[in-house]
Design an enzyme around this catalytic site. Structure first.
Site, PDB file in Angstrom:
ATOM      1  N   SER A  66       2.267   7.097  -7.957  1.00 61.61           N
ATOM      2  CA  SER A  66       1.944   6.187  -6.837  1.00 61.61           C
ATOM      3  C   SER A  66       2.899   6.393  -5.675  1.00 61.61           C
ATOM      4  O   SER A  66       2.517   6.212  -4.521  1.00 61.61           O
ATOM      5  CB  SER A  66       2.089   4.728  -7.283  1.00 61.61           C
ATOM      6  OG  SER A  66       0.976   4.303  -7.998  1.00 61.61           O
ATOM      7  N   ASP A  84      -4.847  -0.042  -1.159  1.00 60.58           N
ATOM      8  CA  ASP A  84      -3.838  -0.477  -2.120  1.00 60.58           C
ATOM      9  C   ASP A  84      -3.870  -2.003  -2.236  1.00 60.58           C
ATOM     10  O   ASP A  84      -4.928  -2.606  -2.057  1.00 60.58           O
ATOM     11  CB  ASP A  84      -2.460   0.035  -1.642  1.00 60.58           C
ATOM     12  CG  ASP A  84      -1.508   0.313  -2.791  1.00 60.58           C
ATOM     13  OD1 ASP A  84      -1.242  -0.609  -3.561  1.00 60.58           O
ATOM     14  OD2 ASP A  84      -1.030   1.459  -2.918  1.00 60.58           O
ATOM     15  N   HIS A 106       3.288  -3.315  -4.146  1.00 58.04           N
ATOM     16  CA  HIS A 106       2.926  -1.907  -4.332  1.00 58.04           C
ATOM     17  C   HIS A 106       2.389  -1.289  -3.033  1.00 58.04           C
ATOM     18  O   HIS A 106       2.808  -0.203  -2.627  1.00 58.04           O
ATOM     19  CB  HIS A 106       1.875  -1.839  -5.442  1.00 58.04           C
ATOM     20  CG  HIS A 106       1.538  -0.475  -5.930  1.00 58.04           C
ATOM     21  ND1 HIS A 106       0.478   0.240  -5.429  1.00 58.04           N
ATOM     22  CD2 HIS A 106       2.098   0.305  -6.879  1.00 58.04           C
ATOM     23  CE1 HIS A 106       0.405   1.410  -6.070  1.00 58.04           C
ATOM     24  NE2 HIS A 106       1.378   1.468  -6.955  1.00 58.04           N
TER      25      HIS A 106
END
Ligand SMILES: *[C@@H]1O[C@H](CO)[C@@H](O)[C@H](O)[C@H]1NC(C)=O
Ligand SMILES: *[C@@H]1O[C@H](CO)[C@@H](O)[C@H](O)[C@H]1NC(C)=O
Ligand SMILES: *[C@@H]1O[C@H](CO)[C@@H](O)[C@H](O)[C@H]1NC(C)=O
Ligand SMILES: *[C@@H]1O[C@H](CO)[C@@H](O)[C@H](O)[C@H]1NC(C)=O
Ligand SMILES: *[C@@H]1O[C@H](CO)[C@@H](O)[C@H](O)[C@H]1NC(C)=O
Length: 744
Positions: free
Chosen positions: A531, A147, A216
């Site tokens: 996600s 990620d 994220h």
């Protein structure tokens, strides 16, 4: 806020799900671009020998060792063999001619596309379920997260009370900008980053290390494996204990996506290659674009690593699901029994509720009545000439001529920008879905709230009936209740069927992915998207793996698919938000919504020998090599926990093999729910297991009832033993002709 559009004209959500695209634009045959050269299994022993062999191969085309060194950005040498290099089209074609080369494909650029959710799934930390307790919360399991990196100081990654790092771990802690060796601990046991081939401008504005500049990666890692953090909330919303699915699992960080420009197939494959070497048990990838380089995930699965991918955020349109290779778990997003009602009071005292994550800054004045204006579509044109200073604006982006309303996040961002530019103080956004609340948390000083079309119309009628309409928007509250119909597949969750693997049902499973609170930097923020659903599944797989260390990735997938929920606790069928809202089917959620406690003890499993994947899907890995066999058997004969037949024109019999992993002496009975229009028969319809018969094969015969150019219909096959049920979804499409569209 970044909005990227992909070649399929999809729009990426603010929550940064990753879409990968081959960069477009003129590229003559003489211009270089990044290519991935895939060579299959690692043949030479030592990694240095493998790298040397890659340079020999590349030098044979480029002419010299120096050119090879300058051109190669990554060498894949642990889990599989191959490399990424800057090549012209001619050079790429020359390389593809070498017999040892399986494929040469352009690298695609990838830009990166909790609290209550775990209780809702029955994994309550205060009253630990059997699964949490027996798995020791996943302490021995290592989850690799590919990620945007991680924020190591977050309380979610405290290693207090952890035992030593598992001795089998072979990974490393790469130091870099803002990251020294003490940033790894017994929780974050590995940290690597992949900057080769990323443009310099991006790297200048980033941490040249595994440190997460975006948020994220920290969010997804803490959702999969965050330690328990009491009292987490987002400005008081969604308050509770934040924790990951496997709160004591170890995290290995692979930063392959960079804030600003994302990453590429090349960086993601490099991460997968290292993760195989390092010894992760589960890989969690909340990013898009697997289809071209799915061989990386296949090598991981062959090594016993379960690979979990996000299915994409391009719903509710059909045929949008991504990352659909049969060997990975593809995850859809569902909504849980929590909402964030936001009260709007109109000048006539009427109160109506929308949904938002709107909160008030501590220093701002309390909500007051403001003028309320109808902004119509809220395009720049529609708002031009209207004085909106300090007003609340009602936006209805439902222009039938425009496709914008179909892409909720994009339409919202456009309206927000226009309304903010005009100096408004509030935005009421009316649309068929109120699912995407993430953006309402970041409206930068504007009170923004989403309402459905019906509510929007009530507000519009009030505006039209009043000479000086006013309204007041109050900050959102958190509302959790068994009285909320849940779970539901979220509107944005991408839908099947897969355009790459039509004879496999995708997505595989749904998990919570709407307004999920998890770590971002030192605090906690809600985000939405597949996600967020992906690390929920990765965390649950970690618990199951701790409980059943010998199970293969296919067995673990089978356990979650066959035990998933298709009804809520009242027995109501789960719904899928969309246009229109409907009862969910396997192309929305695969087996259903994940049910971890039941998955711990699935009764029967559908296992797969990893070498079978090539037999059925060799052409997906390479069209040019021997692995692509024109006589390949259709994919629906693979022993998956689902059956999808896209061209049912005459009776087809598929067989499946189940292994008893429950009580040794067990008798299972088949219950058939045929897809409408299809006769379905199971033989035998009773399976008797004992200490000598642990494995049984059965045949499922599907016959079209009519000669019809039809569409997909859905059914299921369930094996029952008392309370226990093992259910697989079934999809079939009756056809007459080779073309599928229902036109003559
Ligand atoms: C690592 O960095 C932290 C602060 O960022 C510092 O306190 C610590 O001493 C450093 N450790 C080493 C080994 O350099
Ligand atoms: C409130 O404070 C924040 C930073 O502390 C500032 O950015 C914001 O402009 C302030 N808002 C108001 C309404 O004063
Ligand atoms: C608003 O309309 C006026 C008059 O039609 C035009 O001149 C101006 O460019 C428009 N402004 C924007 C931002 O579109
Ligand atoms: C192609 O498939 C057929 C039938 O499954 C098999 O007999 C044959 O060996 C395969 N060829 C290769 C090159 O894998
Ligand atoms: C298991 O079942 C089979 C078939 O019914 C039977 O032949 C066999 O003897 C059984 N084994 C045991 C240990 O009971």
């Amino acid at each position: 806020m970044v909005l990227h559009s992909s070649t399929r004209a999809s729009v990426v959500l603010a929550i940064l799900l990753c879409f990968c695209t081959v960069s477009l634009g003129a590229h003559g045959r003489s211009r270089s671009r990044l290519y991935i050269v895939y060579l299959g299994d690692v043949r030479h022993g030592h990694p240095d020998d493998v790298i040397a062999s890659h340079h020999d191969l590349l030098a044979a085309v480029l002419g010299s060792k120096e050119d090879s060194l300058a051109s190669m950005t990554h060498s894949y040498k642990h889990g599989f063999s191959g490399f990424a290099a800057m090549l012209t089209e001619d050079q790429a074609e020359q390389l593809a001619e070498f017999p040892e080369v399986i494929s040469v494909k352009p690298s695609r650029t990838c830009t990166a596309t909790t609290t209550r959710s775990w209780d809702f799934l029955g994994l309550n930390y205060q009253m630990p379920s059997e699964l949490l307790r027996k798995s020791n919360q996943g302490e021995d399991i290592i989850i690799g997260v590919i990620d945007t990196g991680i924020w190591p100081e977050s309380r979610s990654f405290s290693d207090e009370g952890y035992g030593p790092v598992p001795s089998r771990w072979k990974g490393k802690c790469e130091v870099g900008q803002g990251w020294n060796s003490s940033n790894c601990n017994r929780k974050i046991i590995g940290a690597r980053f992949y900057s080769a081939g990323i443009d310099e401008g991006t790297l200048k504005a980033e941490y040249l290390s595994a440190r997460d500049a975006h948020g994220h990666g920290t969010h997804t890692a803490s959702t999969a494996a965050g330690s328990v953090v009491e009292g987490a909330s987002f400005h008081g919303l969604a308050a509770g204990a934040a924790r990951g699915g496997a709160p004591r699992a170890r995290v290995a960080v692979y930063k392959s996506l960079w804030q600003g420009s994302g990453g590429s197939s090349a960086t993601i494959l490099a991460a997968i290659d290292d993760a195989i070497h390092d010894g992760v048990d589960v890989l969690s990838l909340s990013l898009g674009g697997l289809e071209d380089d799915s061989f990386g995930a296949l090598h991981a699965v062959q090594k016993g690593i379960t690979v979990v991918y996000a299915g994409g955020n391009s719903g509710p349109r059909p045929q949008t699901v991504e990352n659909t290779a049969p060997w990975v778990i593809t995850v859809a997003a569902s909504k849980i029994d929590r909402s964030f009602p936001t009260v709007i009071t109109l000048g006539n005292k009427k109160q109506i509720a929308g949904q938002s994550l709107y909160y008030q800054e501590k220093n701002s004045s309390s909500s007051t009545f403001r003028s309320l204006e109808f902004g119509d579509l809220c395009t720049a044109d529609a708002l031009n000439g209207t004085d909106l200073k300090g007003k609340i604006v009602l936006c209805f982006p439902s222009d039938p001529e425009s496709s914008l309303p179909l892409v909720p996040e994009y339409a919202f961002q456009v309206a927000l920008r226009n309304v903010r530019d005009a100096g408004a103080s509030g935005l009421i956004f009316a649309q068929y879905t109120t699912d995407l609340l993430g953006a309402t948390a970041r409206c930068q000083g504007i009170a923004c709230v989403r309402v459905d079309l019906d509510t929007g119309y009530q507000i519009l009628r009030y505006i039209r009936d009043t000479s000086s309409a006013v309204a007041k928007i109050e900050p959102a509250r958190t509302f959790t209740s068994k009285e909320l119909l849940a779970p539901k597949v979220a509107a944005f969750s991408s839908r099947g069927p897969s355009i790459y693997y039509a004879d496999v049902i995708k997505p595989d499973i749904a998990a919570p992915g709407a307004s999920i609170l998890a770590a971002v930097g030192d605090s906690y923020e809600p985000m939405s998207g597949t996600s967020m659903a992906t690390p929920h599944v990765a965390g649950i797989i970690a618990l199951l793996k701790a409980l059943h260390p010998q199970w293969s990735p296919a067995a673990l997938k089978s356990a979650i698919v066959t035990t998933a929920s298709v009804t809520d606790e009242h027995g109501m069928p789960l719904l899928a938000e969309g246009l229109p809202r409907k009862v969910a089917d396997p192309f929305d959620y695969g087996g259903g919504n994940i049910n971890p406690n039941r998955a711990a003890d699935p009764g029967l499993i559908f296992d797969i020998d990893p070498s079978d994947y090539k037999k059925f899907f060799g052409c997906a890995i390479s069209r040019t090599s021997a692995s692509c066999n024109e006589t390949l058997v259709p994919g629906y004969h693979l022993n998956l926990p689902s059956i999808s037949i896209p061209d049912l024109r005459s009776p087809i019999t598929v067989s499946r093999t189940v292994t008893n992993v429950g009580e040794v002496d067990a008798v299972y009975h088949a219950a058939i729910q045929s897809p409408p229009g299809v006769w379905m028969d199971v033989e035998p319809s009773v399976l008797v297991f004992n200490s000598t018969n642990k494995v049984h094969t059965f045949q499922v015969k599907l016959s079209p009832m009519w000669k019809l150019q039809g569409d997909y219909t859905f059914g299921s096959l369930t094996w029952y033993k008392g309370e226990k049920s093992v259910r697989i979804p079934i999809a079939a499409r009756m056809t007459l002709h080779d073309f599928y569209a229902d036109v003559a």
